[in-house]
Design a protein around this motif. Structure first.
Motif, mmCIF file in Angstrom:
data_model
loop_
_atom_site.group_PDB
_atom_site.id
_atom_site.type_symbol
_atom_site.label_atom_id
_atom_site.label_comp_id
_atom_site.label_asym_id
_atom_site.label_seq_id
_atom_site.Cartn_x
_atom_site.Cartn_y
_atom_site.Cartn_z
ATOM 1 N N MET A 14 8.375 5.663 -100.489
ATOM 2 C CA MET A 14 7.260 6.382 -99.926
ATOM 3 C C MET A 14 6.195 6.521 -100.998
ATOM 4 N N ARG A 15 4.959 6.335 -100.564
ATOM 5 C CA ARG A 15 3.844 6.525 -101.501
ATOM 6 C C ARG A 15 2.571 6.783 -100.708
ATOM 7 N N PRO A 16 1.580 7.375 -101.357
ATOM 8 C CA PRO A 16 0.286 7.536 -100.689
ATOM 9 C C PRO A 16 -0.363 6.179 -100.417
ATOM 10 N N GLU A 17 -1.148 6.142 -99.364
ATOM 11 C CA GLU A 17 -1.931 4.942 -99.061
ATOM 12 C C GLU A 17 -2.820 4.622 -100.256
ATOM 13 N N ARG A 18 -2.964 3.329 -100.538
ATOM 14 C CA ARG A 18 -3.832 2.862 -101.624
ATOM 15 C C ARG A 18 -4.923 1.979 -101.035
ATOM 16 N N PRO A 19 -6.015 1.816 -101.796
ATOM 17 C CA PRO A 19 -7.034 0.867 -101.340
ATOM 18 C C PRO A 19 -6.378 -0.501 -101.118
ATOM 19 N N GLY A 20 -6.729 -1.135 -100.050
ATOM 20 C CA GLY A 20 -6.151 -2.428 -99.729
ATOM 21 C C GLY A 20 -4.984 -2.356 -98.762
ATOM 22 N N ASP A 21 -4.467 -1.150 -98.469
ATOM 23 C CA ASP A 21 -3.336 -0.995 -97.546
ATOM 24 C C ASP A 21 -3.754 -1.029 -96.077
ATOM 25 N N ALA A 22 -5.038 -0.860 -95.797
ATOM 26 C CA ALA A 22 -5.489 -0.703 -94.406
ATOM 27 C C ALA A 22 -5.010 -1.829 -93.475
ATOM 28 N N ILE A 41 -1.309 -1.281 -92.728
ATOM 29 C CA ILE A 41 -1.128 -0.079 -91.914
ATOM 30 C C ILE A 41 -1.518 -0.377 -90.470
ATOM 31 N N ARG A 42 -2.624 -1.064 -90.304
ATOM 32 C CA ARG A 42 -3.072 -1.444 -88.954
ATOM 33 C C ARG A 42 -1.988 -2.285 -88.268
ATOM 34 N N ALA A 43 -1.411 -3.240 -88.980
ATOM 35 C CA ALA A 43 -0.379 -4.113 -88.408
ATOM 36 C C ALA A 43 0.848 -3.312 -87.984
ATOM 37 N N VAL A 44 1.233 -2.302 -88.764
ATOM 38 C CA VAL A 44 2.386 -1.467 -88.406
ATOM 39 C C VAL A 44 2.111 -0.727 -87.102
ATOM 40 N N HIS A 45 0.923 -0.159 -86.973
ATOM 41 C CA HIS A 45 0.588 0.579 -85.748
ATOM 42 C C HIS A 45 0.473 -0.355 -84.554
ATOM 43 N N GLU A 46 -0.104 -1.516 -84.753
ATOM 44 C CA GLU A 46 -0.235 -2.466 -83.638
ATOM 45 C C GLU A 46 1.127 -2.962 -83.166
ATOM 46 N N ALA A 47 2.081 -3.075 -84.086
ATOM 47 C CA ALA A 47 3.429 -3.517 -83.711
ATOM 48 C C ALA A 47 4.253 -2.387 -83.084
ATOM 49 N N ASP A 70 10.733 -3.844 -100.170
ATOM 50 C CA ASP A 70 10.502 -5.116 -100.855
ATOM 51 C C ASP A 70 9.020 -5.467 -100.925
ATOM 52 N N GLY A 71 8.190 -4.446 -101.216
ATOM 53 C CA GLY A 71 6.754 -4.668 -101.383
ATOM 54 C C GLY A 71 5.977 -4.802 -100.093
ATOM 55 N N ARG A 72 6.621 -4.633 -98.947
ATOM 56 C CA ARG A 72 5.966 -4.765 -97.637
ATOM 57 C C ARG A 72 5.874 -3.395 -96.968
ATOM 58 N N VAL A 73 4.701 -3.055 -96.457
ATOM 59 C CA VAL A 73 4.520 -1.801 -95.732
ATOM 60 C C VAL A 73 5.236 -1.914 -94.393
ATOM 61 N N VAL A 74 6.205 -1.001 -94.168
ATOM 62 C CA VAL A 74 6.996 -1.028 -92.924
ATOM 63 C C VAL A 74 6.814 0.238 -92.088
ATOM 64 N N GLY A 75 6.107 1.224 -92.644
ATOM 65 C CA GLY A 75 5.885 2.460 -91.920
ATOM 66 C C GLY A 75 4.674 3.193 -92.443
ATOM 67 N N HIS A 76 4.131 4.068 -91.598
ATOM 68 C CA HIS A 76 2.948 4.839 -91.969
ATOM 69 C C HIS A 76 2.945 6.163 -91.218
ATOM 70 N N VAL A 77 2.487 7.211 -91.889
ATOM 71 C CA VAL A 77 2.243 8.497 -91.241
ATOM 72 C C VAL A 77 0.891 9.017 -91.708
ATOM 73 N N ALA A 78 0.159 9.608 -90.761
ATOM 74 C CA ALA A 78 -1.150 10.174 -91.062
ATOM 75 C C ALA A 78 -1.164 11.653 -90.704
ATOM 76 N N LEU A 130 7.708 -0.174 -88.236
ATOM 77 C CA LEU A 130 7.924 -1.496 -87.656
ATOM 78 C C LEU A 130 9.238 -1.496 -86.871
ATOM 79 N N PRO A 131 9.272 -2.142 -85.714
ATOM 80 C CA PRO A 131 10.512 -2.156 -84.911
ATOM 81 C C PRO A 131 11.738 -2.631 -85.687
ATOM 82 N N THR A 132 11.561 -3.543 -86.618
ATOM 83 C CA THR A 132 12.693 -4.059 -87.395
ATOM 84 C C THR A 132 13.246 -3.044 -88.396
ATOM 85 N N HIS A 133 12.535 -1.943 -88.614
ATOM 86 C CA HIS A 133 12.961 -0.955 -89.607
ATOM 87 C C HIS A 133 13.227 0.431 -89.007
#
Length: 163
Positions: free
Chosen positions: A1-9, A12-18, A47-55, A76-79
């Motif tokens: 878990m970590r705070p969102e960083r520049p470049g994560d958008a 994050i969008r892909a996680v929500h769309e999935a 493994d360096g891939r964003v799999v979840g997000h909370v706002a 993500l459904p896989t996680h």
């Protein structure tokens, strides 16, 4: 878990769309970010891939008290069913507490969010603009900070984009 960083958008969008049937939640997060209303935005990485997000974004009660609104949460459904969502919620509530928010609300499944201390907001005299009933819940992050009996909790204007 970590705070969102520049470049994560984009991730994050892909996680929500999935995670949701439409792109509304992804658009909501983008709009909150653009408006500077993401009070806490955390990602889960595997493994360096964003799999979840909370706002979390500010909510107000009669313009007197400001709390944090948890929405949206996406994995993500896989996680799913691996504790990723629970870890994000717990870390997000800690981040809100550290940022000075005394209470938080969520419109979601009572059995799920109850494990984090959320309870029906109506028991504290709070209501939401979406008619959530018992699914609209509140948790006190700092003792004595809950605005009991204060009335209608209003979300950031970007939530109106969900329709």
């Amino acid at each position: 878990m970590r705070p969102e960083r520049p470049g994560d958008a984009p991730a994050i969008r892909a996680v929500h769309e999935a995670s949701f049937p439409t792109g509304a939640e992804a658009r909501l997060v983008d709009l909150l970010r653009e408006a500077g209303r993401l009070s806490a935005s955390l990602v889960a990485e595997v493994d360096g891939r964003v799999v979840g997000h909370v706002a979390f974004s500010p909510v107000t009660v009669e313009a007197r008290s400001v709390g944090a609104g948890l929405a949206p949460l996406a994995i993500l459904p896989t996680h799913r069913r691996r504790g990723v969502g629970a870890a994000l919620v717990a870390a997000g509530l800690d981040a809100c507490r550290s940022a000075g928010f005394g209470w938080a609300v969520v419109l979601g499944e009572p059995d799920y969010y109850g494990r984090f201390g959320f309870r029906p907001a109506s028991a504290s005299g709070l209501s939401d603009e979406y008619g959530g009933g018992d699914a609209f819940q509140v948790v006190e992050l700092t003792p004595g900070s809950l605005p009991a009996g204060a009335g209608l909790v209003s979300y950031a204007p970007e939530f109106a984009s969900l329709g």
